[in-house]
Design an enzyme around this catalytic site. Structure first.
Site, PDB file in Angstrom:
ATOM      1  N   PRO A 114       0.935  -1.222   0.092  1.00 20.72           N
ATOM      2  CA  PRO A 114       0.006   0.060  -0.101  1.00 20.72           C
ATOM      3  C   PRO A 114       0.709   1.300   0.102  1.00 20.72           C
ATOM      4  O   PRO A 114       0.257   2.393  -0.279  1.00 20.72           O
ATOM      5  CB  PRO A 114      -1.017  -0.063   1.187  1.00 20.72           C
ATOM      6  CG  PRO A 114      -0.517  -1.393   1.889  1.00 20.72           C
ATOM      7  CD  PRO A 114       0.512  -2.284   1.057  1.00 20.72           C
ATOM      8  N   GLU A 169       1.797  -7.297   8.793  1.00 19.62           N
ATOM      9  CA  GLU A 169       1.802  -5.841   9.209  1.00 19.62           C
ATOM     10  C   GLU A 169       2.924  -5.285   8.131  1.00 19.62           C
ATOM     11  O   GLU A 169       2.940  -4.191   8.136  1.00 19.62           O
ATOM     12  CB  GLU A 169       2.217  -5.396  10.532  1.00 19.62           C
ATOM     13  CG  GLU A 169       1.240  -6.136  11.504  1.00 19.62           C
ATOM     14  CD  GLU A 169      -0.199  -5.907  11.423  1.00 19.62           C
ATOM     15  OE1 GLU A 169      -0.491  -4.768  11.099  1.00 19.62           O
ATOM     16  OE2 GLU A 169      -0.923  -6.850  11.129  1.00 19.62           O
ATOM     17  N   ARG A 180      -3.001  -8.206 -20.791  1.00 17.13           N
ATOM     18  CA  ARG A 180      -4.008  -7.667 -21.753  1.00 17.13           C
ATOM     19  C   ARG A 180      -3.157  -6.884 -22.714  1.00 17.13           C
ATOM     20  O   ARG A 180      -3.704  -6.699 -24.076  1.00 17.13           O
ATOM     21  CB  ARG A 180      -5.265  -7.345 -21.256  1.00 17.13           C
ATOM     22  CG  ARG A 180      -5.029  -6.300 -20.381  1.00 17.13           C
ATOM     23  CD  ARG A 180      -6.521  -6.044 -19.758  1.00 17.13           C
ATOM     24  NE  ARG A 180      -7.709  -5.919 -20.625  1.00 17.13           N
ATOM     25  CZ  ARG A 180      -7.840  -4.913 -21.384  1.00 17.13           C
ATOM     26  NH1 ARG A 180      -6.984  -3.912 -21.366  1.00 17.13           N
ATOM     27  NH2 ARG A 180      -8.989  -5.000 -21.998  1.00 17.13           N
ATOM     28  N   ASP A 192      -9.626   1.101 -25.097  1.00 15.25           N
ATOM     29  CA  ASP A 192     -10.080   0.953 -23.659  1.00 15.25           C
ATOM     30  C   ASP A 192     -10.302   2.289 -22.934  1.00 15.25           C
ATOM     31  O   ASP A 192      -9.383   3.086 -22.970  1.00 15.25           O
ATOM     32  CB  ASP A 192      -9.057   0.086 -22.822  1.00 15.25           C
ATOM     33  CG  ASP A 192      -9.185  -1.497 -22.966  1.00 15.25           C
ATOM     34  OD1 ASP A 192     -10.121  -1.751 -23.649  1.00 15.25           O
ATOM     35  OD2 ASP A 192      -8.252  -2.233 -22.586  1.00 15.25           O
TER      36      ASP A 192
END
Ligand code: 6GU
Length: 246
Positions: A94, A121, A159, A174
């Protein structure tokens, strides 16, 4: 492209990678995906991969040794003649740089990627500092592990590889590729429960259809994601349309 995933839960990848575009891409040898269980590189008979944080605090931290050794084992299998540029070793966390279509396109240029899935953690800081060459986050929310994030990254990158999708135009059109959201799509029936497909799409007038789609993409982006417009790569007609709609 060769993709090596270093994870505590290789079994999480089995089903997604065995269906759809992944299955096809693997069968056609456009990609090869290797899963490496961090636990296989543990040093003790209990196969310990985590430990208490120095300095105290809640949760456990992934130990450096098994992760370093898993990645070193991957590197040692690379034929020396390939040499080439740096091998991206990407830590999913993150705290990484935000993932985007731009980043997916950047990663799609490599012939080999190594993805490390963080857990608990955290991961011992020395993994970030001395092993990872890049850190990626898929958004501002917390997942219990990097596995789902790694699947998101692999899907978005694979992709884009030539030959993976049915036709080359499919990924070029896209959402986000040009910085705009996609225009609405319709298929038969022309009237469903009294709801009609926009008439212009049935007109056969390709120039008019292109203009309608461009306007829809811009309207939709203005309504839903106005901040994307500032960064979008627009044609001059599109710029004029934005000004008119404003
Ligand atoms: Cl890459 N990992 C985790 N654990 N949580 C996340 C993430 C990654 N990206 C967003 N949230």
């Amino acid at each position: 492209m060769q993709i090596d995933v270093v994870t505590l839960f290789p079994e999480m990848f089995q089903s997604p990678f065995s269906i759809g575009i992944f299955k096809r891409a693997i069968e056609h040898e456009l990609i090869s995906i290797n899963l490496h269980n961090i636990r296989d590189y543990a040093h003790d008979k209990h196969r310990t991969v985590d430990d208490y944080p120095y300095g105290g605090g809640a949760g456990m931290v992934l130990k450096p040794e098994p992760i370093f050794e898993a990645v070193e084992s991957i590197k040692s299998d690379i034929p020396q003649k390939q040499g080439g540029g740096v091998l991206p070793v990407i830590l999913l966390t993150p705290q990484g740089r935000p993932f985007s279509q731009q980043v997916a396109m950047e990663l799609a240029k490599y012939s080999h990627l190594v993805l490390i899935c963080g857990h608990y953690e955290g991961v011992d800081e020395r993994v970030r500092e001395y092993l990872a060459t890049d850190e990626i986050s898929i958004g501002d929310y917390v997942l219990s592990g990097g596995e789902l994030a790694a699947m998101v990254v692999v899907d978005a990158v694979v992709r884009l590889l030539p030959g993976v999708l049915g036709s080359e135009v499919s990924s070029a059109n896209d959402s986000h590729t040009h910085g705009l959201l996609e225009y609405p799509q319709y298929t038969r029936p022309a009237v469903y429960r009294g709801w009609s497909v926009p008439e212009v799409l049935l007109s056969g007038n390709h120039a008019q259809i292109a203009r309608w789609r461009s306007e829809q993409a811009i309207r939709r982006t203005m309504e839903r994601r106005p901040e994307l417009l500032d960064k979008a790569n627009l044609y001059s007609e599109e710029v004029q349309l934005v000004d008119r709609l404003k």
